[in-house]
Write an enzyme that holds these catalytic residues in place. Sequence first.
Site, PDB file in Angstrom:
ATOM      1  CG  HIS A   1      -1.942  -1.105   1.149  1.00 21.33           C
ATOM      2  ND1 HIS A   1      -2.908  -0.970   2.201  1.00 21.33           N
ATOM      3  CD2 HIS A   1      -2.024  -2.224   0.426  1.00 21.33           C
ATOM      4  CE1 HIS A   1      -3.931  -2.081   1.873  1.00 21.33           C
ATOM      5  NE2 HIS A   1      -3.238  -2.721   0.897  1.00 21.33           N
TER       6      HIS A   1
ATOM      7  CD  GLU B   1      -2.119   3.998   3.214  1.00 22.20           C
ATOM      8  OE1 GLU B   1      -3.155   4.302   3.752  1.00 22.20           O
ATOM      9  OE2 GLU B   1      -1.809   3.460   2.355  1.00 22.20           O
TER      10      GLU B   1
ATOM     11  CB  CYS C   1      -6.524  -0.678   5.189  1.00 19.93           C
ATOM     12  SG  CYS C   1      -4.709  -1.277   5.173  1.00 19.93           S
TER      13      CYS C   1
ATOM     14  CB  CYS D   1      -2.069   1.395   6.344  1.00 21.71           C
ATOM     15  SG  CYS D   1      -1.661   0.683   4.697  1.00 21.71           S
TER      16      CYS D   1
END
Length: 147
Positions: free
Chosen positions: A56, A58, A86, A89
């Site tokens: 992801h 992040e 999410c 993260c």
Amino acid sequence: MMEPFDDTYFMKKAFQEAQQAYEKGEVPVGAVVVAQNRIIARAHNLTETLTDVTAHAEMQAVTAAANLLGSKYLNECTLYVTLEPCVMCAGALGWSQLGKLVYGASDQKRGFSKFAPKSLHPKTEVVSGVMADDCADLMTAFFQERR
């Protein structure tokens, strides 16, 4: 007069990363990490490119920032991300002791605030809704093209 380096300025930089993800066929999420009004890391989703569900934006940005700083703690940094993180993260952000989180669009289906609102470090400042419409519109366009 608007300060040149405000939350909107840096969210625009994260949005540019999201647009790069969009162009690559990745879910369009972009992130930048800022320290002392300077971008020290940029990233966008790479889950398809790397065949890695943890890639992801992040996670990529946090890793890059920690490597640059030589520290696992980002307590003096701000992460700007176009979509609410999410749970995975948010957990990583909690462990990094992130100083401030700024996100654009809320994620009603998978956002941390719905499932794990206490996953961030207690001292992390959270700002939501910066460029929310632009961020949400890019996400909507991406998924409409794929249906």
